[in-house]
Design a protein around this motif. Structure first.
Motif, mmCIF file in Angstrom:
data_model
loop_
_atom_site.group_PDB
_atom_site.id
_atom_site.type_symbol
_atom_site.label_atom_id
_atom_site.label_comp_id
_atom_site.label_asym_id
_atom_site.label_seq_id
_atom_site.Cartn_x
_atom_site.Cartn_y
_atom_site.Cartn_z
ATOM 1 N N LEU A 1 33.045 166.280 -36.058
ATOM 2 C CA LEU A 1 32.925 164.598 -35.182
ATOM 3 C C LEU A 1 34.467 163.978 -35.093
ATOM 4 C CD1 LEU A 1 30.210 162.743 -36.686
ATOM 5 C CD2 LEU A 1 30.085 163.876 -34.318
ATOM 6 N N LEU A 2 34.750 164.709 -36.484
ATOM 7 C CA LEU A 2 36.268 163.916 -36.469
ATOM 8 C C LEU A 2 37.096 165.219 -35.518
ATOM 9 C CD1 LEU A 2 36.219 163.748 -40.881
ATOM 10 C CD2 LEU A 2 35.637 162.265 -39.110
ATOM 11 N N MET A 3 37.038 166.524 -35.532
ATOM 12 C CA MET A 3 37.668 167.403 -34.619
ATOM 13 C C MET A 3 37.385 166.958 -33.036
ATOM 14 S SD MET A 3 36.763 170.895 -36.399
ATOM 15 C CE MET A 3 36.108 171.132 -38.052
ATOM 16 N N LEU A 4 36.585 166.431 -32.754
ATOM 17 C CA LEU A 4 36.592 166.255 -31.431
ATOM 18 C C LEU A 4 37.509 165.313 -30.477
ATOM 19 C CD1 LEU A 4 32.828 165.628 -30.757
ATOM 20 C CD2 LEU A 4 33.380 167.668 -30.587
ATOM 21 N N PRO A 5 37.651 164.518 -31.012
ATOM 22 C CA PRO A 5 39.092 163.673 -30.025
ATOM 23 C C PRO A 5 40.025 164.591 -30.209
ATOM 24 C CG PRO A 5 37.766 162.171 -32.048
ATOM 25 C CD PRO A 5 37.510 163.247 -31.888
ATOM 26 N N ALA A 6 40.758 165.107 -31.078
ATOM 27 C CA ALA A 6 40.862 166.492 -30.416
ATOM 28 C C ALA A 6 41.370 167.172 -29.473
ATOM 29 C CB ALA A 6 42.143 166.756 -31.923
ATOM 30 N N ALA A 7 40.186 168.137 -29.912
ATOM 31 C CA ALA A 7 39.454 168.814 -28.413
ATOM 32 C C ALA A 7 39.570 167.658 -26.829
ATOM 33 C CB ALA A 7 38.329 169.323 -28.188
ATOM 34 N N LEU A 8 38.832 166.383 -27.187
ATOM 35 C CA LEU A 8 39.298 166.543 -26.216
ATOM 36 C C LEU A 8 40.613 165.958 -25.585
ATOM 37 C CD1 LEU A 8 37.589 164.341 -23.921
ATOM 38 C CD2 LEU A 8 37.626 162.341 -25.208
ATOM 39 N N ALA A 9 41.103 165.589 -26.029
ATOM 40 C CA ALA A 9 42.642 165.174 -25.813
ATOM 41 C C ALA A 9 43.713 166.406 -25.357
ATOM 42 C CB ALA A 9 43.633 164.385 -26.824
ATOM 43 N N LEU A 10 42.907 167.355 -26.207
ATOM 44 C CA LEU A 10 43.478 169.102 -25.174
ATOM 45 C C LEU A 10 43.453 169.560 -24.211
ATOM 46 C CD1 LEU A 10 44.268 171.375 -28.041
ATOM 47 C CD2 LEU A 10 45.646 170.548 -26.902
ATOM 48 N N GLN A 11 42.105 169.079 -23.855
ATOM 49 C CA GLN A 11 41.111 169.198 -22.613
ATOM 50 C C GLN A 11 42.013 168.248 -21.084
ATOM 51 O OE1 GLN A 11 36.963 168.558 -22.939
ATOM 52 N NE2 GLN A 11 37.539 169.502 -24.998
ATOM 53 N N VAL A 12 41.877 167.030 -21.347
ATOM 54 C CA VAL A 12 42.805 166.148 -20.425
ATOM 55 C C VAL A 12 43.750 166.092 -20.109
ATOM 56 C CG1 VAL A 12 40.233 164.148 -20.295
ATOM 57 C CG2 VAL A 12 42.288 163.681 -22.019
ATOM 58 N N ALA A 13 44.940 166.234 -21.414
ATOM 59 C CA ALA A 13 46.203 166.857 -21.102
ATOM 60 C C ALA A 13 46.689 167.781 -20.343
ATOM 61 C CB ALA A 13 47.180 167.657 -22.395
ATOM 62 N N HIS A 14 45.455 168.675 -19.617
ATOM 63 C CA HIS A 14 46.080 169.502 -18.365
ATOM 64 C C HIS A 14 45.665 168.297 -17.420
ATOM 65 C CE1 HIS A 14 45.677 172.040 -15.326
ATOM 66 N NE2 HIS A 14 45.995 173.304 -16.040
ATOM 67 N N PRO A 15 47.115 168.489 -16.315
ATOM 68 C CA PRO A 15 47.032 167.374 -15.331
ATOM 69 C C PRO A 15 45.334 167.563 -14.147
ATOM 70 C CG PRO A 15 49.190 168.186 -15.423
ATOM 71 C CD PRO A 15 47.956 168.874 -16.218
ATOM 72 N N VAL A 16 45.357 168.361 -14.326
ATOM 73 C CA VAL A 16 43.974 167.672 -13.024
ATOM 74 C C VAL A 16 42.690 167.706 -13.818
ATOM 75 C CG1 VAL A 16 42.148 170.298 -12.308
ATOM 76 C CG2 VAL A 16 44.635 170.263 -11.555
ATOM 77 N N ILE A 17 42.548 168.214 -15.209
ATOM 78 C CA ILE A 17 41.781 168.231 -15.981
ATOM 79 C C ILE A 17 41.100 166.471 -16.378
ATOM 80 C CG2 ILE A 17 40.346 168.126 -17.762
ATOM 81 C CD1 ILE A 17 41.202 171.556 -17.938
ATOM 82 N N GLY A 18 42.646 165.743 -16.519
ATOM 83 C CA GLY A 18 42.944 164.079 -16.755
ATOM 84 C C GLY A 18 42.597 163.552 -15.409
ATOM 85 N N ALA A 19 42.962 164.602 -13.745
ATOM 86 C CA ALA A 19 42.699 163.754 -12.977
ATOM 87 C C ALA A 19 41.390 163.676 -12.973
ATOM 88 C CB ALA A 19 43.425 164.400 -11.772
#
Length: 300
Positions: A41-59
């Motif tokens: 659970l402590l690692m999930l926020p970092a994975a999510l942030a890496l995902q949405v740091a891609h402009p397409v995924i963030g959009a």
């Protein structure tokens, strides 16, 4: 000369048998041990942030997700989905199909004016790929560093999760040696601090009080939330940046001080000491706990 009358041959069934559903990672593997551990659970926020740091995924998340209006429900559904990939047995492939169907209609234009579709292999694969470096880095801090053999096993199991999600082998690096150049290229050329990343790191958002769990707990949190909201958001930002692999943190230009690193390591040391001695009902999330219990009964 009379020839015997021949009966016409029955038409050949040219249909290919449907391919078997991909199996989840193996019982007793690396993911079996760590994916359902509360430390994940402590690692999930970092994975999510890496995902949405891609402009397409963030959009896509910015335009189509309910993470602002229903953050706790979305978090609960996402966590259950991740658990099903590893511990769901036959339900793992069903969950993979559900996710692909859910993403089938997600499309739009990102902040750079590029058209996107959520199931475009390059984007869908990056969402999945982020889990491997985050697990590898997080386990170094919260458990112990993986051996080289364990790192390879973890990557092989993560590829298997990708198959469960419907990602073709051709769309993911096949080995660790192929993964790291791919990963570094995406860090260097494609990622940025998107609007969604900024929200994940914002410590003054109007996040609603948690609405999951036993009624007495929900009522207490609703009452105390005005005082708890900012400390919670500061903790989320700290975990997001802290458990992000350092090269990803650097690529995004996220500030991380030596003092924060010392605090993170003290926190991680306490977690390393406490979690392994907890009883299984507290150490593992419910779906993982049930799957582990069933595996023991089956003698696996």
């Amino acid at each position: 000369m009379n020839h015997p009358r021949q009966t016409p041959a029955a038409p050949r069934d040219r249909r290919r048998p449907a391919p078997a559903d991909p199996a989840p990672p193996p019982v007793g593997g690396v993911l079996w041990s760590v994916a359902g551990d509360v430390r994940a659970l402590l690692m999930l926020p970092a994975a999510l942030a890496l995902q949405v740091a891609h402009p397409v995924i963030g959009a896509g998340v910015d335009e189509h997700s309910v993470f602002r209006t229903d953050p706790w429900g979305r978090g609960e559904r996402s966590l259950r989905s991740v658990q099903l990939w590893v511990y769901g047995g036959e339900r793992a492939a069903e969950e993979g199909r559900r996710l692909r169907e859910l993403h089938r209609t997600i499309q739009g234009t990102d902040a750079h004016g590029r058209r996107y579709h959520a199931l475009t292999p390059a984007y869908y694969s990056w969402v999945h790929a982020t889990g491997y470096p985050v697990y590898r880095h997080g386990l170094r801090l919260l458990a112990r560093p993986l051996t080289e053999a364990q790192e390879r096993q973890l990557y092989a199991e993560w590829l298997q999760v990708g198959r469960v999600l419907g990602i073709h082998d051709r769309d993911m690096p096949r080995t660790i040696e192929e993964f790291w150049p791919y990963y570094r290229r995406v860090l260097a050329e494609e990622l940025e601090v998107t609007a969604v990343v900024r929200e994940l790191l914002d410590t003054d958002l109007p996040v609603p009080a948690p609405d999951r769990g036993p009624l007495p707990l929900r009522l207490a949190l609703r009452l105390l939330w005005p005082a708890l909201r900012r400390p919670f958001l500061r903790l989320r930002a700290f975990l997001t940046v802290g458990f992000m692999p350092p090269d990803a943190r650097e690529a995004l230009g996220l500030e991380w001080t030596e003092g924060q690193e010392r605090t993170l390591r003290r926190f991680a040391r306490a977690v390393r000491l406490i979690v392994p001695v907890l009883p299984e009902r507290l150490r593992y999330l419910p779906l993982a706990r049930r799957a582990r219990r069933a595996a023991r009964r089956a003698g696996r």
